[in-house]
Design an enzyme around this catalytic site. Structure first.
Site, PDB file in Angstrom:
ATOM      1  N   SER A  52      65.893 -11.640  30.949  1.00  0.00           N
ATOM      2  CA  SER A  52      66.797 -12.395  30.084  1.00  0.00           C
ATOM      3  C   SER A  52      68.279 -12.258  30.379  1.00  0.00           C
ATOM      4  O   SER A  52      69.075 -13.035  29.861  1.00  0.00           O
ATOM      5  CB  SER A  52      66.573 -11.994  28.631  1.00  0.00           C
ATOM      6  N   SER A  71      66.622 -15.382  28.059  1.00  0.00           N
ATOM      7  CA  SER A  71      66.998 -15.787  26.728  1.00  0.00           C
ATOM      8  C   SER A  71      68.503 -15.710  26.434  1.00  0.00           C
ATOM      9  O   SER A  71      68.977 -16.356  25.503  1.00  0.00           O
ATOM     10  CB  SER A  71      66.273 -14.906  25.703  1.00  0.00           C
ATOM     11  N   LYS A 123      75.662 -11.127  22.230  1.00  0.00           N
ATOM     12  CA  LYS A 123      74.387 -11.840  22.049  1.00  0.00           C
ATOM     13  C   LYS A 123      73.943 -11.649  20.607  1.00  0.00           C
ATOM     14  O   LYS A 123      74.042 -10.522  20.074  1.00  0.00           O
ATOM     15  CB  LYS A 123      73.343 -11.280  23.040  1.00  0.00           C
TER      16      LYS A 123
HETATM   17  N1  GLN Z   1      61.731 -14.902  29.870  1.00  0.00           N
HETATM   18  C1  GLN Z   1      61.073 -13.688  29.513  1.00  0.00           C
HETATM   19  C2  GLN Z   1      60.217 -13.911  28.295  1.00  0.00           C
HETATM   20  O1  GLN Z   1      60.203 -14.963  27.794  1.00  0.00           O
HETATM   21  C3  GLN Z   1      62.040 -12.589  29.328  1.00  0.00           C
HETATM   22  C4  GLN Z   1      62.691 -12.558  28.003  1.00  0.00           C
HETATM   23  C5  GLN Z   1      63.645 -11.418  27.852  1.00  0.00           C
HETATM   24  O2  GLN Z   1      63.960 -10.713  28.839  1.00  0.00           O
HETATM   25  N2  GLN Z   1      64.062 -11.191  26.632  1.00  0.00           N
HETATM   26  O3  GLN Z   1      59.586 -13.016  27.846  1.00  0.00           O
END
Ligand code: GLN
Length: 485
Positions: free
Chosen positions: A165, A141, A66
């Site tokens: 995410s 994400s 990532k």
């Molecule tokens: N979707 C969540 C957010 O937007 C989680 C993001 C993440 O785990 N990095 O904060």
């Protein structure tokens, strides 16, 4: 997992993986390809094998990183314009550990800029497409990592999970995605989002692969003071059930007279909690159906299903979207145009430089979180928002602790719906935040959570369920996932 040995060379594995990156180029999975570096590394490993030297447990295994993991290989951009051009002088501890065992990074994967989002549409480089339906989102994400594994380009991929995410994109693409107990895998060298919630974890195709990767990547790291001792590798590998006194037996189960004797004689049978409060119209009917079906299968296998009431979890999303932006605002303050990556050229003064760099370099979602974060931390509003959310977090932790006195694991949907259409929620932040309804409480309580692919909708989209366990139950949790196959 395909590992280089006398039958297949590392070079073959890497060449195949690189060819697949080309084949699937229009999915927009990668922000950087490590073609020459990966091939050179593969040849080194093959030479070692040819000489009969010992190679690591991941010899020649291609993986995807990532793009919020630091390493000097390629630029680390976190898919944000403001980090473009940034070459890290350091390597994330997890990357060091995986590569020491012979894993080969073939590319960096796309994400919502700074990991803010649930669809990978907030990336400066545009969205990654879903592995099952190119008109739908990859989730986020860590969308790029999930799709790289789902399309079988790599054997595994890294992810970071602050509020879902890893688990949500895993479930949108039909692969396993694991967020460990907070502190299990070092966060050193991973672009910080919200430090008290961030966890490093992985995407794999099987629970066995997840176990192997976790056994390599977990452990104490002097560079990350929040890491725990290496409990993962010293855990008993068979799942242990909680021992209960008779009065603790759940009324909803048939185990009303279930004393410690019987609990012991059940051997490896477990108690699985399902959260009543989540069984409502917010969750897609096909996902609810999949959960019900899994519960039936578990019962047939001798496990027990216990209904839990956890009303405090309803506050988790609100608490998360106060605490997380507060930490984001602090962590992102370092991007000033002086130290890393992009710098706006228009500026005539230092203030201008900060302003212009941040205005041009951050995505709208990054800015929204910086503004909310600074608002909830400001002197007039701290008590009303930040402090209240911090208290709610404590209640959530207590509610989970109570639940795990009754059950071994909790099974929930990962997200309220399967993968949604590209563009469907991107202009409605609240709709996007609702995606995280079932995942954020797990981060707030620091618990391990595993997304498990369990089936498909009638239209062929993957459905994932989330298995949550008590802190440090990571090994048991991954083992128990095999029961859900
Ligand atoms: N979707 C969540 C957010 O937007 C989680 C993001 C993440 O785990 N990095 O904060």
């Amino acid at each position: 997992m395909k590992i280089a040995n006398s039958k297949v060379t590392a070079e073959r594995l890497v060449k195949d993986a690189l060819a697949k990156t080309k084949h699937f180029a229009d999915y927009n999975i990668f922000t950087f390809l490590n073609e020459e570096g990966a091939l050179a590394r593969a040849r080194e490993i093959d030479a070692k094998i040819a000489r009969g030297e010992k190679v690591g447990r991941l010899a020649g295994v291609p993986y995807a990183l990532k793009d919020n993991f630091l390493s000097p290989c390629g630029e680390t951009t976190a898919s944000a314009h403001i980090l473009e051009g940034f070459k890290s002088p350091v390597t994330a501890t997890s990357v060091e550990l995986l590569e020491a065992e012979g894993a080969i990074m073939i590319g960096r994967t796309n994400l919502d800029a700074f990991a803010h989002g649930s669809s990978t549409e907030n990336s400066y480089y545009g969205p990654t497409l879903n592995a099952f339906d190119r008109e739908r989102v990859a989730g986020g994400s860590s969308g790029g990592s999930a799709v790289a594994v789902a399309l079988d380009i790599v054997e595994f991929a890294t992810g970071s999970d602050t509020g879902g995410s890893i688990r949500q994109p895993a479930s949108f693409n039909g692969v396993y995605g694991f967020k460990p107990t907070y502190g299990t895998v070092s966060r050193y060298g991973v672009v910080a989002m919200a430090s008290s919630l961030d966890c490093v974890g992985f995407f794999t195709k099987t629970p066995e692969d997840m176990d192997l990767i976790m056994s390599i990547a977990s452990g104490k790291d002097p560079k990350d003071m929040t890491t725990l001792d290496d409990f993962y590798n010293t855990s008993n590998s068979s799942f242990e059930t909680v021992s209960r006194e008779p009065h603790e037996a759940s009324e909803a189960s048939e185990a009303r007279n279930d004393g410690p004797e019987r609990a012991r004689s059940r051997g490896k049978n477990c108690r699985i909690g399902i959260i009543k409060d989540f069984d409502n119209e917010v969750v897609d009917a096909e996902i609810r159906e999949a959960l019900k079906k899994k519960c039936e299968t578990l019962k047939e296998k001798g496990h027990e299903i216990v209904e839990l009431e956890m009303p405090v979890l309803k506050s988790a999303l609100a608490a998360y979207y106060i605490l997380q932006p507060a930490e984001v605002a602090s962590n992102l303050s370092r991007h000033d145009g002086v130290r890393y990556g992009f710098r706006s050229e228009k500026s005539s003064s230092l203030d201008d430089l900060y302003n212009n760099t941040r205005s041009e370099g951050f995505m709208p979602e990054n800015k929204r979180r910086i503004m909310i974060g600074n608002f909830v931390l400001s002197s007039g509003f701290y008590d009303a928002y930040f402090l209240k959310a911090a208290k709610a977090r404590t209640l959530i932790i207590e509610e989970y602790n109570k639940a795990f006195e009754q059950v071994d694991f909790i099974l929930t949907p990962v997200s309220p719906s399967p993968a949604f259409k590209l563009g469907e929620k991107v202009n409605d932040p609240v709709a996007m935040y609702l995606e995280d309804l079932m995942s954020v409480s797990v981060n707030l309580a620091g618990l391990p959570g595993l997304a498990i692919p369990v089936g498909e909708t009638k239209s062929g989209l993957p459905i994932g369920l989330q298995l949550v366990g008590p802190r440090r139950s990571d090994k048991n949790l991954i083992n128990f996932a095999k029961e859900l196959n």
